[in-house]
Scaffold this motif. Structure first.
Motif, short mmCIF file in Angstrom:
data_model
loop_
_atom_site.label_atom_id
_atom_site.label_comp_id
_atom_site.label_asym_id
_atom_site.label_seq_id
_atom_site.Cartn_x
_atom_site.Cartn_y
_atom_site.Cartn_z
N HIS A 1 0.84 -1.20 0.00
CA HIS A 1 0.00 0.00 0.00
C HIS A 1 0.87 1.26 0.00
O HIS A 1 0.61 2.21 -0.75
CB HIS A 1 -0.93 -0.03 1.22
CG HIS A 1 -1.85 1.13 1.32
ND1 HIS A 1 -2.92 1.30 0.48
CD2 HIS A 1 -1.86 2.20 2.16
CE1 HIS A 1 -3.56 2.41 0.79
NE2 HIS A 1 -2.92 2.98 1.81
N GLN A 2 1.92 1.26 0.81
CA GLN A 2 2.82 2.41 0.85
C GLN A 2 3.56 2.59 -0.48
O GLN A 2 3.78 3.71 -0.93
CB GLN A 2 3.83 2.26 2.00
CG GLN A 2 3.20 2.33 3.38
CD GLN A 2 2.48 3.65 3.62
OE1 GLN A 2 2.89 4.70 3.17
NE2 GLN A 2 1.36 3.57 4.34
N GLN A 3 3.92 1.47 -1.13
CA GLN A 3 4.58 1.56 -2.44
C GLN A 3 3.65 2.18 -3.48
O GLN A 3 4.07 3.04 -4.26
CB GLN A 3 5.02 0.17 -2.92
CG GLN A 3 6.19 -0.40 -2.18
CD GLN A 3 6.51 -1.82 -2.65
OE1 GLN A 3 5.84 -2.38 -3.51
NE2 GLN A 3 7.54 -2.41 -2.05
N VAL A 4 2.40 1.78 -3.48
CA VAL A 4 1.43 2.33 -4.44
C VAL A 4 1.23 3.81 -4.18
O VAL A 4 1.19 4.62 -5.12
CB VAL A 4 0.10 1.55 -4.36
CG1 VAL A 4 -1.00 2.26 -5.13
CG2 VAL A 4 0.26 0.13 -4.86
N LEU A 5 1.11 4.21 -2.91
CA LEU A 5 0.95 5.63 -2.59
C LEU A 5 2.18 6.43 -3.01
O LEU A 5 2.07 7.56 -3.50
CB LEU A 5 0.68 5.81 -1.10
CG LEU A 5 -0.70 5.36 -0.61
CD1 LEU A 5 -0.81 5.56 0.89
CD2 LEU A 5 -1.80 6.13 -1.32
N GLU B 1 4.29 5.73 -5.47
CA GLU B 1 4.27 5.84 -6.93
C GLU B 1 3.25 6.88 -7.39
O GLU B 1 3.50 7.65 -8.32
CB GLU B 1 3.96 4.49 -7.57
CG GLU B 1 5.07 3.48 -7.45
CD GLU B 1 4.66 2.11 -7.97
OE1 GLU B 1 3.59 2.00 -8.60
OE2 GLU B 1 5.41 1.15 -7.76
N ARG B 2 2.11 6.92 -6.72
CA ARG B 2 1.07 7.88 -7.08
C ARG B 2 1.54 9.30 -6.77
O ARG B 2 1.31 10.24 -7.54
CB ARG B 2 -0.19 7.57 -6.30
CG ARG B 2 -1.37 8.40 -6.74
CD ARG B 2 -2.61 8.11 -5.93
NE ARG B 2 -3.03 6.74 -6.08
CZ ARG B 2 -3.90 6.14 -5.30
NH1 ARG B 2 -4.46 6.82 -4.30
NH2 ARG B 2 -4.24 4.89 -5.48
N ASN B 3 2.24 9.49 -5.64
CA ASN B 3 2.70 10.82 -5.26
C ASN B 3 3.84 11.30 -6.15
O ASN B 3 4.05 12.51 -6.28
CB ASN B 3 3.13 10.84 -3.79
CG ASN B 3 1.95 10.73 -2.86
OD1 ASN B 3 0.83 11.03 -3.24
ND2 ASN B 3 2.19 10.28 -1.64
N GLN B 4 4.61 10.41 -6.75
CA GLN B 4 5.68 10.82 -7.66
C GLN B 4 5.11 11.50 -8.90
O GLN B 4 5.72 12.39 -9.47
CB GLN B 4 6.52 9.62 -8.09
CG GLN B 4 7.45 9.12 -7.02
CD GLN B 4 8.23 7.90 -7.48
OE1 GLN B 4 7.98 7.36 -8.54
NE2 GLN B 4 9.17 7.47 -6.65
N ALA B 5 3.92 11.08 -9.32
CA ALA B 5 3.31 11.65 -10.52
C ALA B 5 2.69 13.01 -10.26
O ALA B 5 2.43 13.77 -11.20
CB ALA B 5 2.25 10.69 -11.07
N LEU B 6 2.47 13.38 -9.01
CA LEU B 6 1.87 14.67 -8.69
C LEU B 6 2.92 15.77 -8.78
O LEU B 6 4.08 15.56 -8.44
CB LEU B 6 1.29 14.64 -7.28
CG LEU B 6 0.09 13.72 -7.05
CD1 LEU B 6 -0.29 13.74 -5.57
CD2 LEU B 6 -1.08 14.15 -7.89
#
Length: 172
Positions: free
Chosen positions: A125-129, A131-136
């Protein structure tokens, strides 16, 4: 109301009869207990070609139960239409590359205690978050203006809340 219990009495009788058959361990198929395999041999020699007993009546050959209705014809039309579409798209042709290879090897799942699974799920879950925050983007392009009336408390009277209230000045 006096016949209300008939249905339940019939169900009880059915259940009792079923229990009786199971106790007798009937294995002769769907036939009742009085019908034995000796009786079945007698039916093989009968001649059922007596035309007098089996006359057909034209008014009973086709009726509402044996003919296809409006929805049935519509379903057949849809099936024919889909068959034409699939055939014209060549989906029914053989694949030029041959059949696809499927790997049917058995997968042995990893067995972990529940606490380890919880930790593994949290880590993923932390890895997915992340990765999502890198795109922001780091900062948004919007200007966040502060409301000039934020945290500003005024004591007002009842007239302020009425629809016919007129402010003293346009700025107010």
């Amino acid at each position: 109301m006096k016949l209300f219990n008939i249905r339940y009495e019939c169900n009880d009788a059915r259940d009792d009869y079923s229990t009786l058959l199971n106790q007798r361990n009937v294995t002769d198929g769907v036939f009742p207990h009085w019908f034995t395999s000796d009786n079945g041999e007698n039916f093989d020699d009968d001649n059922y070609n007596d035309e007098a007993d089996f006359t057909s009546h034209k008014e009973y050959e086709v009726d509402q139960y044996t003919s296809i209705g409006k929805r049935g014809h519509q379903g057949i039309e849809w099936m024919v239409e889909i068959q034409k579409i699939v055939t014209s798209a060549d989906w029914l042709d053989q694949c030029p590359d041959g059949p696809t290879h499927m790997d049917f090897t058995e997968i042995d799942p990893e067995e972990l205690p529940p606490s380890w699974w919880d930790a593994a799920v949290q880590e993923k879950h932390q890895q997915v978050l992340a990765e999502r925050n890198q795109a922001l983007p780091a900062q948004s392009d919007k200007k966040v203006g502060k409301d000039p009336n934020q945290n500003d408390v005024k004591i007002v009277d009842r007239s302020y809340l009425e629809k016919n209230f007129k402010a003293e000045s346009e700025a107010a």
